[in-house]
Motif scaffolding. Structure first.
Motif, PDB file in Angstrom:
ATOM      1  N   ASP A  49      27.722 -59.731  -6.635  1.00 49.86           N
ATOM      2  CA  ASP A  49      27.524 -60.489  -5.410  1.00 49.86           C
ATOM      3  C   ASP A  49      28.718 -60.239  -4.492  1.00 49.86           C
ATOM      4  N   LEU A  50      28.470 -59.544  -3.397  1.00 53.30           N
ATOM      5  CA  LEU A  50      29.581 -59.197  -2.508  1.00 53.30           C
ATOM      6  C   LEU A  50      29.766 -60.234  -1.397  1.00 53.30           C
ATOM      7  N   ARG A  51      28.976 -61.303  -1.419  1.00 54.43           N
ATOM      8  CA  ARG A  51      29.133 -62.306  -0.365  1.00 54.43           C
ATOM      9  C   ARG A  51      30.464 -63.025  -0.487  1.00 54.43           C
ATOM     10  N   PRO A  84      34.309 -60.790   4.881  1.00 56.82           N
ATOM     11  CA  PRO A  84      33.714 -59.788   5.771  1.00 56.82           C
ATOM     12  C   PRO A  84      34.170 -58.378   5.421  1.00 56.82           C
ATOM     13  N   VAL A  85      33.227 -57.460   5.445  1.00 59.12           N
ATOM     14  CA  VAL A  85      33.511 -56.066   5.118  1.00 59.12           C
ATOM     15  C   VAL A  85      33.300 -55.249   6.385  1.00 59.12           C
ATOM     16  N   ASN A  86      34.322 -54.485   6.786  1.00 62.63           N
ATOM     17  CA  ASN A  86      34.206 -53.754   8.045  1.00 62.63           C
ATOM     18  C   ASN A  86      34.263 -52.248   7.904  1.00 62.63           C
ATOM     19  N   SER A  87      34.491 -51.763   6.696  1.00 56.88           N
ATOM     20  CA  SER A  87      34.523 -50.306   6.524  1.00 56.88           C
ATOM     21  C   SER A  87      34.107 -49.971   5.108  1.00 56.88           C
ATOM     22  N   VAL A  88      33.831 -48.689   4.904  1.00 61.04           N
ATOM     23  CA  VAL A  88      33.433 -48.262   3.569  1.00 61.04           C
ATOM     24  C   VAL A  88      34.569 -48.507   2.581  1.00 61.04           C
ATOM     25  N   LEU A  93      34.491 -51.981   1.509  1.00 62.23           N
ATOM     26  CA  LEU A  93      33.344 -52.169   0.621  1.00 62.23           C
ATOM     27  C   LEU A  93      33.701 -51.715  -0.792  1.00 62.23           C
ATOM     28  N   ARG A  94      34.420 -50.602  -0.859  1.00 61.48           N
ATOM     29  CA  ARG A  94      34.852 -50.075  -2.147  1.00 61.48           C
ATOM     30  C   ARG A  94      35.770 -51.065  -2.860  1.00 61.48           C
ATOM     31  N   VAL A 111      33.732 -53.862  -4.224  1.00 61.75           N
ATOM     32  CA  VAL A 111      32.994 -53.453  -5.423  1.00 61.75           C
ATOM     33  C   VAL A 111      33.911 -53.478  -6.639  1.00 61.75           C
ATOM     34  N   ALA A 112      35.124 -52.935  -6.465  1.00 63.16           N
ATOM     35  CA  ALA A 112      36.080 -52.942  -7.583  1.00 63.16           C
ATOM     36  C   ALA A 112      36.399 -54.367  -7.992  1.00 63.16           C
TER      37      ALA A 112
END
Lengths: 392, 492
Positions: free
Chosen positions: A242-244, A248-252, A255-256, A259-260
């Motif tokens: 769950d990445l919520r 806020p994620v603004n770039s890849v 996001l990485r 995820v980690a």
């Protein structure tokens, strides 16, 4: 003549083994453990027995009889160089037929539960070391002949003692879960949860060994508790990423990172919470064998009622790093029996002081001993007296 | 304004099409055969009762033969529920589809109709027309003896020649046959040399009966083998010691892409390394042909990234061995041909596609992230949808990508799934924001990607119906022009 396991307190430490995401199938959750650096100088492989019984002489005119579907063989080197896994031996069907007529059951008699087959090979029966340790717990019975104990208890101790377990293929859903499980690269271990109760932990030194031994988990023993949970439980939910929560994620790249973070969060949650019952408590370990720089030990828990209690066997190296681990979860009644025997032994089998330490009256303790299936240990008249006292 | 009912209808049709493309009623990695069959049966029943038109129109799509046969059977069973117009369209669709089905499947279908006691006028007419269009009834009589016999008996038809009738019903009545194939069959009972005039599958039984060694039999029957039989047999023939059975490069070059991928994956890795140039060339050639056949342009897709699943579950099952992996491998070569600039990411992290093998977990989320890093115009995910390391990460990555990083839809994402999930009555989806389509042969990929747009967001029933009508029309006109299906198409 008690065989109380002694030795330093032992803790199961999964250092060097990284937790990877669980795979769920019905009520079974399988958590893989991955080793960054495999242990090369100790290798395990399986020795398959024909379905037959194993008898091990345990004393004069006493045999330890067990149905043993498989055994493990450990190979190690003395100088730390890689050991080769001993390949599976294939027998021609004619050769098998010549030595063992198939219509009869052979009684195979491995001479010891753990037997040195050559200078650097050891054959042992998985989980039987641990079970033997549990069954032999205060096997000898009373050390001091207090008047309450029966003649039989004093002469023969707790013999015979028996415990029941279920084979893995009787645990509902386990076979399918193991079949569809996707083995991770570098995987050296697996934790089996049934209805989110930790059923067994299994660790081997090398990924190749794991690959070969993965399906032996189905041949292992599982306690009554696990069998019932598997039968009655509904499917367990997956822990979905769950990445919520990551903000806020603004770039890849962000996001990485998120995820980690998710992967770490699962590993931490698992090691702290889900496996806490196995990893946190202290165990009493007893060394069975030395294998070069490794030692094979069995361990017993503190028998705390209403909590998770695992018995097991482990091979650790000189730094305490885990090379092999196999555990068995005791059911609640097994824990109670172990606890009771432990308390009695701690008070030299003196009933009044043991009762006091448990916060019970003497008749209550007597009835509890009866309830645990050890009625034969108490003298009949004393037991009747306890029953009368309890009724009043 | 479309109603709620329309939405449901469109979803149901899409779901059924996905199931009909992927489901074969065979054991899959995660589910047993019985589950699969039960699940498919239910879907067919549901579609037939509720959406008869689209149900029949599915015959015009790239659904698999198993489901095509099921649809034909159910349509014929329920003839009386159809209107006259429906019957007309259905009849043409069925006739065209039967032409494309392999004959053994049609004979089995007729056997099922016989068991179900379906023998209405329409059924008889359809079977009659199909039998009349078969190129050589004597070959069918020898190769599919029981099937043809059952079909003729069921529909009360006369065989094309009186001799064939005797052959089927009273083979001992004649001491010799005029047709060479029938006579060869008669002689093969007592004369070993005659069996080499028969088709391989028939000769195999006679060879067994005469006790002919396998190697000697294969050496002599070799000229009678069909392309696929030759391909299928060459490995076992080599093991048996028959060296004549070899599929040459020309045979490989004629094979359809997905079948070729399956063949490559069946070879041991050492062989694949030794024949790398030949196999890669054949796969690339097949992919180029598939692109041309689909009417697409080579390199026309721009920057493409693919996430391909070679986890352990891509093994499939004993009956569908390595099927999901073969679909992924075929997609790999097709996308390489379609793309201007192409990045392939296998879930295992391996990079050599030719040596692909099913192993390890499915870290789809991570791989999708790597793929998005290359800023592709199109992202294609080929996977059975069991994302497990960790579960749900792929959905989350795709969601965040769509909502936070790419709200303008610069990247189009599509998920193709070769495995039917019996429990969900559909192929497993990765994320609600990403359209998922069932995948049978990689050759259909361009059409599927087009079809998948219906699954994105709200589905428009009118648009979907129009699409189905267009596909039906082109399917029927391809048949009406009198073009015989090529051997390849029959095989598919």
């Amino acid at each position: 003549m008690t065989t109380t396991p002694s030795g330093p307190a032992f803790r199961i430490d999964l250092a060097g083994l990284a937790t990877r995401p669980a795979q769920v199938w019905g009520g079974v959750r399988l958590v893989p453990l991955v080793r960054a650096e495999p242990i090369e100088d100790l290798r395990l492989h399986q020795e398959l027995y024909e379905p037959e019984y194993a008898a091990v002489p345990a004393g004069r005119r006493t045999d330890y009889l067990a149905y043993v579907p498989h055994g493990f063989v450990a190979d190690w080197t003395r100088d730390g160089t890689p050991a080769a896994a001993y390949g599976t031996r294939l027998d021609a069907p004619s050769a098998i037929g010549a030595t063992a007529p198939p219509e009869r059951i052979r009684v195979r008699a491995p001479r010891r539960l753990a037997k040195r087959e050559s200078r650097t090979r050891l054959r042992f029966l998985p989980l039987h070391l641990a079970l033997e340790g549990y069954l032999a717990l205060h096997f000898g019975g009373p050390t001091i002949t207090w008047e309450e104990w029966s003649d039989r208890a004093v002469r023969h101790g707790l013999s015979p003692r028996a415990e029941e377990a279920y084979a893995g293929d009787r645990v509902r859903g386990l076979a399918d879960a193991l079949r569809v499980f996707e083995i991770h690269p570098g995987q050296c271990g697996l934790l089996v949860y049934v209805a989110d109760a930790l059923a067994a932990a299994f660790v081997v030194p090398h990924p190749d060994d794991y690959r070969a031994l993965h399906r032996t988990l189905l041949l292992d023993l599982y306690g009554e508790l696990i069998h019932h949970y598997a039968l009655l439980s509904a499917a367990v939910p997956e822990f979905r990423a769950d990445l919520r929560t990551a903000g806020p994620v603004n770039s890849v790249a962000e996001l990485r990172t998120a995820v980690a973070g998710q992967e770490r969060a699962w590993a931490d949650f698992h090691d702290d919470t889900m496996a806490g019952g196995l990893l946190d408590p202290d165990y009493r370990a007893r060394e069975v064998r030395r294998l070069g720089r490794f030692r094979l030990a069995r361990f017993l828990p503190e028998f705390r009622p209403k909590q998770e209690n695992h018995i097991g066997e482990a091979i650790t190296d000189e730094d305490g790093r885990l090379a092999y681990l196999k555990t068995f979860r005791l059911s609640e009644s097994q824990v109670r029996r172990g606890h009771l025997l432990d308390r009695l032994a701690a008070h030299e089998w003196h009933l009044p002081s043991a009762a006091a330490s448990l916060g019970l009256t003497e008749p209550q303790l007597g009835l509890r001993i009866e309830g645990a299936g050890f009625a034969g240990l108490l003298r009949q008249d004393i037991l009747d007296h306890y029953r009368r006292a309890a009724r009043r | 304004m479309e109603s709620y009912g329309d939405l449901v209808a469109a979803e149901d049709v899409l779901l059924f099409v996905n199931a009909a493309i992927t489901g074969t009623g065979q054991r899959e990695f995660h589910g047993g055969a019985a589950e699969q069959q039960l699940s498919l049966e239910f879907l067919h029943e549901y579609m037939l009762v509720n959406y008869r038109g689209p149900y029949a129109a599915a015959l015009a799509l790239d659904i698999n033969d198993h489901n095509a046969a099921l649809i034909v059977r159910r349509l014929l069973e329920s003839s009386r529920d159809a209107t006259a117009e429906q019957r007309h369209t259905e009849g043409r669709l069925i006739a065209r589809r039967l032409e494309l089905l392999p004959p053994q499947r049609v004979y089995r279908l007729i056997g099922e109709l016989r068991r179900a006691k379906v023998n209405n006028r329409r059924t008889r007419a359809i079977v009659r027309d199909w039998l009349a269009a078969r190129p050589d009834q004597t070959l069918d009589a020898v190769k599919y003896r029981a099937g043809l016999k059952r079909a003729l008996r069921h529909t009360h038809l006369r065989p094309a020649a009186a001799e064939t009738g005797d052959f089927l019903y009273a083979p001992r009545r004649r001491s010799a046959y005029q047709a060479p194939l029938l006579d060869a069959w008669r002689r093969a009972h007592h004369q070993q040399s005659a069996l080499y005039e028969l088709p391989y599958t028939v000769a195999e039984g006679f060879a067994r009966r005469h006790g002919i060694p396998r190697a000697a039999f294969l050496e002599r029957i070799e000229p009678r083998l069909t392309g696929l039989e030759r391909l299928r047999l060459q490995e076992s023939a080599r093991a048996a010691g028959a060296t004549a059975v070899t599929a040459d490069g020309a045979a490989l070059a004629r094979m359809p892409l997905t079948r070729l991928a399956s063949y490559v994956l069946g070879l041991p890795p050492a062989d694949r390394v030794a024949r790398r140039a030949e196999l890669t060339g054949a796969l690339r050639g097949a992919a180029r042909r598939a692109v041309r056949a689909a009417g697409a342009e080579e390199g026309g897709w721009g920057r493409v990234a693919a996430v391909l699943d070679d986890s352990w579950s891509a093994y499939g099952s004993g009956v569908k061995r390595r099927r999901p992996l073969a679909a992924a491998l075929a997609c790999h070569f097709l996308l390489a041909a379609l793309a201007g600039e192409y990045t392939a990411l296998w879930t295992s992290g391996r990079t050599d596609a030719l040596l692909a093998r099913p192993s390890g977990p499915t870290p789809l989320g991570r791989r999708i992230l790597d793929a998005l890093d290359t800023a592709p115009q199109r992202l294609v995910i080929v996977s059975d949808g069991w994302d497990n390391a960790p579960p749900g990460l792929a959905a989350e990555v795709l969601r965040v990508w769509r909502t936070r990083l790419d709200p303008e839809h610069r990247t189009s994402v599509v998920h193709l799934n070769p495995v039917y999930d019996a429990e969900g009555f559909d192929v497993r989806r990765l994320a609600p924001t990403v359209p998922t389509a069932g995948l049978r042969d990689a050759e259909d990929l361009p059409a599927l990607v087009e079809f998948a747009r219906f699954a994105e967001g709200r589905t428009d029933l009118a648009e979907l119906t129009a699409h189905l009508a267009a596909r039906t029309e082109s399917f029927l006109t391809a048949g009406a022009t009198g073009r015989r299906p090529t051997a390849e198409e029959t095989v598919r």
